[in-house]
Design a protein around this motif. Structure first.
Motif, PDB file in Angstrom:
ATOM      1  N   PHE A  33      14.795  -1.439 -12.125  1.00 27.49           N
ATOM      2  CA  PHE A  33      14.836  -0.355 -11.172  1.00 27.49           C
ATOM      3  C   PHE A  33      13.426   0.216 -11.077  1.00 27.49           C
ATOM      4  CE2 PHE A  33      19.138  -0.646 -12.808  1.00 27.49           C
ATOM      5  CZ  PHE A  33      19.894  -0.594 -11.648  1.00 27.49           C
ATOM      6  N   THR A  34      12.904   0.337  -9.873  1.00 25.70           N
ATOM      7  CA  THR A  34      11.526   0.794  -9.672  1.00 25.70           C
ATOM      8  C   THR A  34      11.490   2.313  -9.528  1.00 25.70           C
ATOM      9  OG1 THR A  34      10.951  -1.286  -8.602  1.00 25.70           O
ATOM     10  CG2 THR A  34       9.480   0.575  -8.224  1.00 25.70           C
ATOM     11  N   VAL A  35      10.585   2.929 -10.296  1.00 17.45           N
ATOM     12  CA  VAL A  35      10.388   4.380 -10.262  1.00 17.45           C
ATOM     13  C   VAL A  35       8.914   4.639  -9.979  1.00 17.45           C
ATOM     14  CG1 VAL A  35      10.702   6.550 -11.503  1.00 17.45           C
ATOM     15  CG2 VAL A  35      12.163   4.601 -12.051  1.00 17.45           C
ATOM     16  N   ARG A  36       8.633   5.413  -8.957  1.00 19.71           N
ATOM     17  CA  ARG A  36       7.246   5.746  -8.619  1.00 19.71           C
ATOM     18  C   ARG A  36       6.747   6.864  -9.535  1.00 19.71           C
ATOM     19  NH1 ARG A  36       6.408   3.796  -3.035  1.00 19.71           N
ATOM     20  NH2 ARG A  36       4.401   4.845  -3.081  1.00 19.71           N
ATOM     21  N   ALA A  37       5.465   6.834  -9.818  1.00 17.17           N
ATOM     22  CA  ALA A  37       4.850   7.861 -10.666  1.00 17.17           C
ATOM     23  C   ALA A  37       5.073   9.247 -10.067  1.00 17.17           C
ATOM     24  CB  ALA A  37       3.364   7.589 -10.811  1.00 17.17           C
ATOM     25  N   GLY A  38       5.453  10.189 -10.925  1.00 16.27           N
ATOM     26  CA  GLY A  38       5.659  11.557 -10.495  1.00 16.27           C
ATOM     27  C   GLY A  38       6.972  11.810  -9.779  1.00 16.27           C
ATOM     28  N   SER A  39       7.833  10.814  -9.709  1.00 14.62           N
ATOM     29  CA  SER A  39       9.121  11.002  -9.042  1.00 14.62           C
ATOM     30  C   SER A  39      10.252  10.571  -9.968  1.00 14.62           C
ATOM     31  CB  SER A  39       9.167  10.229  -7.722  1.00 14.62           C
ATOM     32  OG  SER A  39       9.137   8.848  -7.976  1.00 14.62           O
ATOM     33  N   SER A  40      11.477  10.668  -9.456  1.00 14.56           N
ATOM     34  CA  SER A  40      12.630  10.283 -10.259  1.00 14.56           C
ATOM     35  C   SER A  40      13.522   9.341  -9.462  1.00 14.56           C
ATOM     36  CB  SER A  40      13.410  11.509 -10.718  1.00 14.56           C
ATOM     37  OG  SER A  40      13.861  12.235  -9.603  1.00 14.56           O
ATOM     38  N   PHE A  41      14.428   8.693 -10.177  1.00 20.64           N
ATOM     39  CA  PHE A  41      15.321   7.699  -9.598  1.00 20.64           C
ATOM     40  C   PHE A  41      16.684   7.845 -10.263  1.00 20.64           C
ATOM     41  CE2 PHE A  41      17.173   3.423  -9.428  1.00 20.64           C
ATOM     42  CZ  PHE A  41      17.033   3.133  -8.082  1.00 20.64           C
ATOM     43  N   SER A  42      17.759   7.672  -9.505  1.00 19.13           N
ATOM     44  CA  SER A  42      19.116   7.792 -10.048  1.00 19.13           C
ATOM     45  C   SER A  42      19.717   6.413 -10.289  1.00 19.13           C
ATOM     46  CB  SER A  42      20.017   8.543  -9.072  1.00 19.13           C
ATOM     47  OG  SER A  42      19.548   9.829  -8.859  1.00 19.13           O
ATOM     48  N   ILE A  43      20.290   6.231 -11.463  1.00 22.84           N
ATOM     49  CA  ILE A  43      21.010   5.002 -11.784  1.00 22.84           C
ATOM     50  C   ILE A  43      22.472   5.387 -11.975  1.00 22.84           C
ATOM     51  CG2 ILE A  43      21.299   3.115 -13.436  1.00 22.84           C
ATOM     52  CD1 ILE A  43      18.319   3.434 -14.123  1.00 22.84           C
ATOM     53  N   PRO A  44      23.368   4.875 -11.122  1.00 26.05           N
ATOM     54  CA  PRO A  44      24.788   5.214 -11.286  1.00 26.05           C
ATOM     55  C   PRO A  44      25.370   4.552 -12.529  1.00 26.05           C
ATOM     56  CG  PRO A  44      24.469   3.777  -9.382  1.00 26.05           C
ATOM     57  CD  PRO A  44      23.121   4.051  -9.960  1.00 26.05           C
ATOM     58  N   PHE A  45      26.097   5.329 -13.312  1.00 22.74           N
ATOM     59  CA  PHE A  45      26.735   4.820 -14.537  1.00 22.74           C
ATOM     60  C   PHE A  45      28.163   5.338 -14.568  1.00 22.74           C
ATOM     61  CE2 PHE A  45      28.057   5.412 -18.934  1.00 22.74           C
ATOM     62  CZ  PHE A  45      27.935   4.113 -19.403  1.00 22.74           C
ATOM     63  N   LYS A  46      29.116   4.439 -14.803  1.00 27.92           N
ATOM     64  CA  LYS A  46      30.534   4.820 -14.825  1.00 27.92           C
ATOM     65  C   LYS A  46      31.067   4.755 -16.249  1.00 27.92           C
ATOM     66  CE  LYS A  46      35.033   3.767 -12.872  1.00 27.92           C
ATOM     67  NZ  LYS A  46      35.798   2.973 -11.904  1.00 27.92           N
ATOM     68  N   ASN A  47      31.755   5.810 -16.651  1.00 27.87           N
ATOM     69  CA  ASN A  47      32.453   5.817 -17.938  1.00 27.87           C
ATOM     70  C   ASN A  47      33.694   4.936 -17.768  1.00 27.87           C
ATOM     71  OD1 ASN A  47      34.052   6.287 -20.165  1.00 27.87           O
ATOM     72  ND2 ASN A  47      34.108   8.504 -19.943  1.00 27.87           N
ATOM     73  N   PRO A  48      33.734   3.769 -18.429  1.00 28.89           N
ATOM     74  CA  PRO A  48      34.863   2.857 -18.231  1.00 28.89           C
ATOM     75  C   PRO A  48      36.085   3.206 -19.070  1.00 28.89           C
ATOM     76  CG  PRO A  48      33.312   1.875 -19.742  1.00 28.89           C
ATOM     77  CD  PRO A  48      32.712   3.186 -19.298  1.00 28.89           C
ATOM     78  N   PHE A  49      35.964   4.176 -19.952  1.00 31.52           N
ATOM     79  CA  PHE A  49      37.026   4.489 -20.897  1.00 31.52           C
ATOM     80  C   PHE A  49      38.076   5.427 -20.303  1.00 31.52           C
ATOM     81  CE2 PHE A  49      33.170   3.737 -23.514  1.00 31.52           C
ATOM     82  CZ  PHE A  49      33.564   2.518 -24.034  1.00 31.52           C
ATOM     83  N   GLY A  50      39.229   5.459 -20.897  1.00 28.16           N
ATOM     84  CA  GLY A  50      40.346   6.261 -20.439  1.00 28.16           C
ATOM     85  C   GLY A  50      40.286   7.710 -20.869  1.00 28.16           C
ATOM     86  N   GLN A  51      39.183   8.134 -21.447  1.00 22.03           N
ATOM     87  CA  GLN A  51      39.025   9.528 -21.842  1.00 22.03           C
ATOM     88  C   GLN A  51      37.557   9.932 -21.749  1.00 22.03           C
ATOM     89  OE1 GLN A  51      40.315   7.910 -25.891  1.00 22.03           O
ATOM     90  NE2 GLN A  51      39.736   9.993 -26.342  1.00 22.03           N
ATOM     91  N   THR A  52      37.327  11.231 -21.716  1.00 20.97           N
ATOM     92  CA  THR A  52      35.967  11.757 -21.662  1.00 20.97           C
ATOM     93  C   THR A  52      35.202  11.287 -22.891  1.00 20.97           C
ATOM     94  OG1 THR A  52      36.711  13.682 -20.427  1.00 20.97           O
ATOM     95  CG2 THR A  52      34.613  13.893 -21.594  1.00 20.97           C
ATOM     96  N   ALA A  53      33.933  10.909 -22.695  1.00 19.89           N
ATOM     97  CA  ALA A  53      33.133  10.393 -23.813  1.00 19.89           C
ATOM     98  C   ALA A  53      31.688  10.860 -23.682  1.00 19.89           C
ATOM     99  CB  ALA A  53      33.189   8.868 -23.853  1.00 19.89           C
ATOM    100  N   ALA A  54      31.024  10.943 -24.829  1.00 25.22           N
ATOM    101  CA  ALA A  54      29.605  11.294 -24.872  1.00 25.22           C
ATOM    102  C   ALA A  54      28.794  10.009 -24.933  1.00 25.22           C
ATOM    103  CB  ALA A  54      29.311  12.159 -26.089  1.00 25.22           C
ATOM    104  N   PHE A  55      27.761   9.930 -24.102  1.00 25.56           N
ATOM    105  CA  PHE A  55      26.895   8.761 -24.055  1.00 25.56           C
ATOM    106  C   PHE A  55      25.473   9.176 -24.395  1.00 25.56           C
ATOM    107  CE2 PHE A  55      30.502   7.711 -21.456  1.00 25.56           C
ATOM    108  CZ  PHE A  55      30.752   6.383 -21.759  1.00 25.56           C
ATOM    109  N   ALA A  56      24.795   8.339 -25.166  1.00 25.01           N
ATOM    110  CA  ALA A  56      23.408   8.603 -25.556  1.00 25.01           C
ATOM    111  C   ALA A  56      22.484   7.663 -24.792  1.00 25.01           C
ATOM    112  CB  ALA A  56      23.240   8.388 -27.058  1.00 25.01           C
ATOM    113  N   TYR A  57      21.327   8.188 -24.387  1.00 27.16           N
ATOM    114  CA  TYR A  57      20.339   7.415 -23.651  1.00 27.16           C
ATOM    115  C   TYR A  57      19.088   7.275 -24.506  1.00 27.16           C
ATOM    116  CZ  TYR A  57      23.237   9.274 -19.820  1.00 27.16           C
ATOM    117  OH  TYR A  57      24.281   9.646 -19.017  1.00 27.16           O
TER     118      TYR A  57
END
Length: 130
Positions: A33-57
């Protein structure tokens, strides 16, 4: 792979036992995924589990910035915001590469299939425009 058994019982029709088999594959790496300097980019991520979960990056290059962790509701898609701040000495034509790893902070199920450490990998490419 997982095996199970579904039993359906009725006083009128009797009992039926149906074998159930499941097969899952680990998430495949995505990007870059290309990100330009000084800007931001969104990467969609789906929680595949059947309950709320905490994810670490985690990102392996400090020029790329993400939150450390977030809680995502069951089966909901969330945008991971990635920004790129190159070092001062970066030339106008330079690029930087990184790997963003997303992990589930804890097991969300007691089944053997999800107790392993599942990781989602996203490759990032930071560019400095001319």
């Amino acid at each position: 792979d997982a095996k199970g058994q579904l039993t359906v019982a009725s006083p009128v029709a009797g009992e039926y036992v149906i074998p159930v088999y499941g097969h899952c594959v680990v998430p495949k790496p995505q990007g870059p995924f290309t990100v330009r300097a000084g800007s931001s980019f969104s990467i969609p991520f789906k929680n595949p589990f059947g309950q709320t979960a905490a994810f670490a990056y985690a990102v392996d290059n400090s020029a790329f910035v993400v939150k450390f962790n977030e809680t995502i509701k069951s089966r909901k898609t969330h945008n991971i915001i990635v920004s790129y701040e190159p070092p001062e000495e970066a030339s106008k034509s330079s690029t930087a590469m990184a790997k963003l790893t997303v992990t589930c902070s804890r097991s969300v199920s007691s089944s053997a299939a999800t107790t392993g450490n599942i990781q989602w990998v996203y490759y990032l490419k930071g560019i400095v425009p001319y």
